[in-house]
Design a protein around this motif. Structure first.
Motif, PDB file in Angstrom:
ATOM      1  N   ILE A 187       0.896  -1.158   0.000  1.00 18.86           N
ATOM      2  CA  ILE A 187       0.000   0.000   0.000  1.00 18.86           C
ATOM      3  C   ILE A 187       0.936   1.209   0.000  1.00 18.86           C
ATOM      4  CG2 ILE A 187      -1.750   1.285   1.280  1.00 18.86           C
ATOM      5  CD1 ILE A 187      -2.326  -1.408   2.751  1.00 18.86           C
ATOM      6  N   LEU A 188       0.688   2.135  -0.890  1.00 16.58           N
ATOM      7  CA  LEU A 188       1.545   3.317  -0.982  1.00 16.58           C
ATOM      8  C   LEU A 188       0.674   4.567  -0.811  1.00 16.58           C
ATOM      9  CD1 LEU A 188       4.244   3.978  -3.697  1.00 16.58           C
ATOM     10  CD2 LEU A 188       2.469   5.666  -3.236  1.00 16.58           C
ATOM     11  N   VAL A 189       1.092   5.452   0.063  1.00 14.81           N
ATOM     12  CA  VAL A 189       0.373   6.724   0.228  1.00 14.81           C
ATOM     13  C   VAL A 189       1.376   7.869   0.147  1.00 14.81           C
ATOM     14  CG1 VAL A 189      -1.590   5.904   1.606  1.00 14.81           C
ATOM     15  CG2 VAL A 189       0.507   6.524   2.770  1.00 14.81           C
ATOM     16  N   VAL A 239      -3.671   7.263  -2.635  1.00 13.99           N
ATOM     17  CA  VAL A 239      -3.448   5.911  -2.117  1.00 13.99           C
ATOM     18  C   VAL A 239      -3.463   4.883  -3.254  1.00 13.99           C
ATOM     19  CG1 VAL A 239      -4.218   4.181  -0.436  1.00 13.99           C
ATOM     20  CG2 VAL A 239      -4.716   6.604  -0.027  1.00 13.99           C
ATOM     21  N   PHE A 240      -2.462   4.027  -3.246  1.00 14.74           N
ATOM     22  CA  PHE A 240      -2.317   2.996  -4.266  1.00 14.74           C
ATOM     23  C   PHE A 240      -2.062   1.657  -3.603  1.00 14.74           C
ATOM     24  CE2 PHE A 240      -1.196   6.991  -6.009  1.00 14.74           C
ATOM     25  CZ  PHE A 240      -1.567   6.959  -7.337  1.00 14.74           C
ATOM     26  N   LEU A 245       6.278  10.038   1.554  1.00 14.96           N
ATOM     27  CA  LEU A 245       5.791   8.833   0.872  1.00 14.96           C
ATOM     28  C   LEU A 245       5.882   7.698   1.874  1.00 14.96           C
ATOM     29  CD1 LEU A 245       5.183   7.510  -2.033  1.00 14.96           C
ATOM     30  CD2 LEU A 245       7.622   7.038  -2.096  1.00 14.96           C
ATOM     31  N   ILE A 246       4.780   6.999   2.082  1.00 12.51           N
ATOM     32  CA  ILE A 246       4.813   5.863   3.013  1.00 12.51           C
ATOM     33  C   ILE A 246       4.439   4.596   2.265  1.00 12.51           C
ATOM     34  CG2 ILE A 246       3.961   4.896   5.187  1.00 12.51           C
ATOM     35  CD1 ILE A 246       3.277   7.695   6.111  1.00 12.51           C
ATOM     36  N   ILE A 247       5.240   3.574   2.478  1.00 13.11           N
ATOM     37  CA  ILE A 247       4.981   2.274   1.854  1.00 13.11           C
ATOM     38  C   ILE A 247       4.778   1.233   2.952  1.00 13.11           C
ATOM     39  CG2 ILE A 247       5.974   0.435   0.418  1.00 13.11           C
ATOM     40  CD1 ILE A 247       7.588   2.769  -0.976  1.00 13.11           C
ATOM     41  N   PHE A 248       3.634   0.557   2.911  1.00 14.70           N
ATOM     42  CA  PHE A 248       3.384  -0.569   3.809  1.00 14.70           C
ATOM     43  C   PHE A 248       3.535  -1.835   2.981  1.00 14.70           C
ATOM     44  CE2 PHE A 248       0.772   2.881   5.472  1.00 14.70           C
ATOM     45  CZ  PHE A 248       1.042   2.837   6.825  1.00 14.70           C
ATOM     46  N   ARG A 249       4.352  -2.749   3.439  1.00 18.05           N
ATOM     47  CA  ARG A 249       4.533  -3.999   2.705  1.00 18.05           C
ATOM     48  C   ARG A 249       3.942  -5.154   3.488  1.00 18.05           C
ATOM     49  NH1 ARG A 249      10.566  -4.501   0.710  1.00 18.05           N
ATOM     50  NH2 ARG A 249      11.111  -2.325   0.452  1.00 18.05           N
TER      51      ARG A 249
END
Lengths: 87, 87
Positions: A4-6, A32-33, A60-64
């Protein structure tokens, strides 16, 4: 890998960032992607994002998650990406 | 349960929604929140959010993960919530 990328980015740089993220992920809302992505593609995306971003202003925040099934998604209200598909 | 919550909501309703989400979760960026929450508290939050939202215009997405450790978070650029703490 599922991510999830915001982003929260200056207005002048938003359209570039949107275009970039759409190349790699599915747009789901506002900034949000989400999507399946490989390590290599994610690296590519991060390098390109860094070129667009102003480090002292943008974020930029990336949740993996290793697998999509570990994340359950619930949408309340409208699904913005469906509207987007009509535009 | 650990959740990520993102909303895309009409300007007039944003401040109410922000206040509501802050009661239950940690604000991490723009319209993005995260945190540990119980089923009961999440239900409360969703009921309150529904009262604020216009169903035909606004959107709220909740990603749930059974445990925080299954999600790895990476921040590029500035950490907006740190700035927020100073305000």
């Amino acid at each position: 890998m599922y991510i999830i990328l915001v982003y929260d980015i200056g207005e002048k740089r938003v359209s570039k960032m949107l275009r970039l993220c759409r190349k790699y992920l599915n747009w789901i809302q506002n900034s949000v992607f989400e999507g399946e992505i490989t390590e290599v593609k994610l690296k590519e995306l991060k390098i390109a994002a860094n070129k667009i971003m102003k480090a002292e202003e943008d974020s930029l925040i990336i949740f993996r998650s290793r697998e999509e099934k570990w994340l359950k998604k619930e949408i309340i209200g409208i699904e913005k990406n469906e509207i987007d598909n009509f535009l």
